[in-house]
Design a protein around this motif. Structure first.
Motif, mmCIF file in Angstrom:
data_model
loop_
_atom_site.group_PDB
_atom_site.id
_atom_site.type_symbol
_atom_site.label_atom_id
_atom_site.label_comp_id
_atom_site.label_asym_id
_atom_site.label_seq_id
_atom_site.Cartn_x
_atom_site.Cartn_y
_atom_site.Cartn_z
ATOM 1 N N ALA A 226 -46.902 -36.535 -8.465
ATOM 2 C CA ALA A 226 -47.635 -36.771 -7.233
ATOM 3 C C ALA A 226 -48.980 -37.062 -7.328
ATOM 4 O O ALA A 226 -49.555 -36.206 -8.030
ATOM 5 C CB ALA A 226 -47.344 -36.051 -6.116
ATOM 6 N N HIS A 227 -49.672 -38.199 -7.097
ATOM 7 C CA HIS A 227 -51.070 -38.336 -7.376
ATOM 8 C C HIS A 227 -51.442 -38.078 -8.926
ATOM 9 O O HIS A 227 -52.448 -37.654 -9.094
ATOM 10 C CB HIS A 227 -51.928 -37.535 -6.390
ATOM 11 C CG HIS A 227 -51.752 -37.895 -4.963
ATOM 12 N ND1 HIS A 227 -51.877 -38.909 -4.204
ATOM 13 C CD2 HIS A 227 -51.174 -37.342 -4.069
ATOM 14 C CE1 HIS A 227 -51.616 -38.963 -3.172
ATOM 15 N NE2 HIS A 227 -51.040 -37.827 -2.922
ATOM 16 N N VAL A 231 -46.162 -31.783 -9.968
ATOM 17 C CA VAL A 231 -46.072 -30.714 -8.862
ATOM 18 C C VAL A 231 -45.254 -29.584 -9.464
ATOM 19 O O VAL A 231 -45.548 -28.557 -9.155
ATOM 20 C CB VAL A 231 -45.406 -31.397 -7.652
ATOM 21 C CG1 VAL A 231 -45.190 -30.774 -6.603
ATOM 22 C CG2 VAL A 231 -46.484 -32.734 -7.160
ATOM 23 N N SER A 246 -40.700 -31.826 -0.602
ATOM 24 C CA SER A 246 -41.350 -32.211 0.517
ATOM 25 C C SER A 246 -42.856 -32.370 0.244
ATOM 26 O O SER A 246 -43.682 -33.011 0.633
ATOM 27 C CB SER A 246 -41.191 -31.040 1.419
ATOM 28 O OG SER A 246 -40.041 -31.069 1.906
ATOM 29 N N ARG A 247 -43.420 -31.309 -0.822
ATOM 30 C CA ARG A 247 -44.840 -31.095 -1.304
ATOM 31 C C ARG A 247 -44.955 -32.402 -1.948
ATOM 32 O O ARG A 247 -46.187 -32.923 -1.635
ATOM 33 C CB ARG A 247 -44.870 -30.098 -2.105
ATOM 34 C CG ARG A 247 -46.281 -29.714 -2.347
ATOM 35 C CD ARG A 247 -46.694 -28.202 -2.454
ATOM 36 N NE ARG A 247 -45.638 -27.487 -3.403
ATOM 37 C CZ ARG A 247 -45.696 -27.191 -4.666
ATOM 38 N NH1 ARG A 247 -46.622 -27.592 -5.301
ATOM 39 N NH2 ARG A 247 -44.727 -26.340 -5.115
ATOM 40 N N ALA A 248 -44.273 -33.007 -2.688
ATOM 41 C CA ALA A 248 -44.845 -34.176 -3.619
ATOM 42 C C ALA A 248 -44.577 -35.525 -2.717
ATOM 43 O O ALA A 248 -45.586 -36.249 -2.877
ATOM 44 C CB ALA A 248 -43.740 -34.697 -4.535
ATOM 45 N N GLU A 250 -44.889 -35.543 0.633
ATOM 46 C CA GLU A 250 -45.982 -35.249 1.660
ATOM 47 C C GLU A 250 -45.215 -35.539 2.892
ATOM 48 O O GLU A 250 -45.686 -36.318 3.872
ATOM 49 C CB GLU A 250 -47.362 -36.057 1.597
ATOM 50 C CG GLU A 250 -48.278 -35.558 0.359
ATOM 51 C CD GLU A 250 -49.246 -36.524 -0.138
ATOM 52 O OE1 GLU A 250 -49.561 -37.422 0.779
ATOM 53 O OE2 GLU A 250 -49.875 -36.207 -0.884
ATOM 54 N N HIS A 251 -44.063 -35.314 2.858
ATOM 55 C CA HIS A 251 -42.930 -35.391 4.227
ATOM 56 C C HIS A 251 -42.038 -34.417 4.016
ATOM 57 O O HIS A 251 -41.568 -34.029 2.934
ATOM 58 C CB HIS A 251 -42.529 -36.658 4.169
ATOM 59 C CG HIS A 251 -41.954 -37.158 5.457
ATOM 60 N ND1 HIS A 251 -42.427 -38.039 6.274
ATOM 61 C CD2 HIS A 251 -40.395 -37.068 5.834
ATOM 62 C CE1 HIS A 251 -41.422 -38.309 7.434
ATOM 63 N NE2 HIS A 251 -40.542 -37.465 6.961
ATOM 64 N N ARG A 269 -41.002 -35.906 11.666
ATOM 65 C CA ARG A 269 -41.970 -35.201 12.082
ATOM 66 C C ARG A 269 -41.995 -34.798 13.611
ATOM 67 O O ARG A 269 -41.708 -35.918 14.319
ATOM 68 C CB ARG A 269 -43.426 -35.808 11.733
ATOM 69 C CG ARG A 269 -43.530 -36.079 10.140
ATOM 70 C CD ARG A 269 -44.861 -36.509 10.126
ATOM 71 N NE ARG A 269 -45.044 -37.546 8.875
ATOM 72 C CZ ARG A 269 -45.682 -37.100 7.511
ATOM 73 N NH1 ARG A 269 -46.064 -36.044 7.594
ATOM 74 N NH2 ARG A 269 -45.908 -37.953 6.500
#
Ligand code: ATP
Length: 274
Positions: A226-227, A231, A246-248, A250-251, A269
């Motif tokens: 990610a970015h 990760v 979920s971390r990668a 961002e959801h 969410r």
């Protein structure tokens, strides 16, 4: 002076502190990744994470801005990339065949490294036998003479695997290979990859996808980016998890695994009360 390691001939891919800059922007920020023979990797991450850029290194297409990239024991920047590329199979569903060549001819273009049949090039009978053996391997033994425009998307996908394998590569790169396939064709394609891992256990594969449902059950390792940064990387069962995905992305995404296959479901969410 920093010590520069020599390529490890035992690794299929070895990326060390790789950064990549394009038009003034750093796209990758210090990637370390090692892939060993016979491993089946998944390269996962959201749009724009840098997956295609990393795959470009694996395919000996790009040079890093800094750090080192070793492919099949040879360092990018020190060797002729064209020669190295011939040892790498590439399955790209955007592969554009324009003429009405047969499935067998499509596979033979893997030997010439071209999209179309090369004029004044004739395959030997051993090469034709090899092409047919690869078509058998992907379940197209009855479709050798079918021409590209009349092949289904699923058949084309499998023909492209046969094309990539005809030159007996040690590394096979699959760039979102199930794009555009319906659910049945996708399952057949993934089965083909599972069969391949059974019949060619020494072959190393790297598959890029956005969708966990598109991972073959035979996937052994995964790297999630990610970015432009890793990760998590390692054994697929430890990396392809609710927490990492979920971390990668961002959801909140719930990752499941059933019968060896992965699945993902985005959780809603919490909405602010009005
Ligand atoms: N030619 C370019 N010039 C500038 N930036 C670029 C260029 N090509 C790619 N990028 C940027 O580099 C980043 C990584 O791109 P890359 O295509 O490797 O991501 P990706 O993970 O494969 O994305 P996708 O899932 O959307 O295919 C993105 O932010 C993209 O906008």
């Amino acid at each position: 002076m920093t010590h520069r390691r020599d390529p490890d001939p035992g690794a299929v891919l070895d990326l060390h502190r790789v950064t990549f800059r394009r038009e003034g922007t750093e796209i990758l920020h210090g990637i370390d990744l090692r892939v060993d023979p016979g491993e089946r990797w998944a390269l996962l991450g959201p749009n724009g994470a840098g997956k295609s850029t990393i795959l470009g290194f694996c395919g000996a297409v790009e040079h890093p801005t800094s750090g080192t990239v070793d492919v099949l024991g040879r360092r990018i920047g020190r060797v002729e990339l064209q020669a190295l590329r011939r040892e790498i199979g590439h399955v790209n569903p955007r592969h554009a065949v324009r003429s009405a060549i047969t499935a067998r001819e499509v596979v033979l273009t893997g030997l010439t490294g071209t999209l179309e049949t090369v004029m004044r090039w004739a395959p030997t009978s051993a090469q034709i036998d090899r092409a047919d053996a690869m078509l058998d391997l992907v379940g197209l033994e009855d479709r050798r003479e079918v021409v590209w425009p009349t092949m289904s998307q699923g058949e084309r996908g499998r023909a492209l695997i046969a094309r990539a394998l005809v030159s007996d590569p040690r590394l096979l790169l699959l760039d979102e290979p199930t794009t555009g396939l319906d659910v049945a064709a996708r399952e057949q394609f993934l089965e083909t990859l599972d069969d391949l891992s059974e019949h060619h256990p020494e072959l190393t594969t790297v598959l890029v996808t956005h969708h966990l449902e598109e991972l073959p059950a035979s996937t052994t390792h995964a790297v999630v980016i990610a970015h432009g940064a890793i990760v998590s990387a390692g054994a697929a069962s430890e990396v392809v998890t609710t927490e990492v995905i979920s971390r990668a992305f961002e959801h909140p995404i719930e990752v499941t695994r059933e019968g060896g296959r992965w699945g993902a479901r985005a959780k809603r969410r919490e909405r602010a009360a009005s």
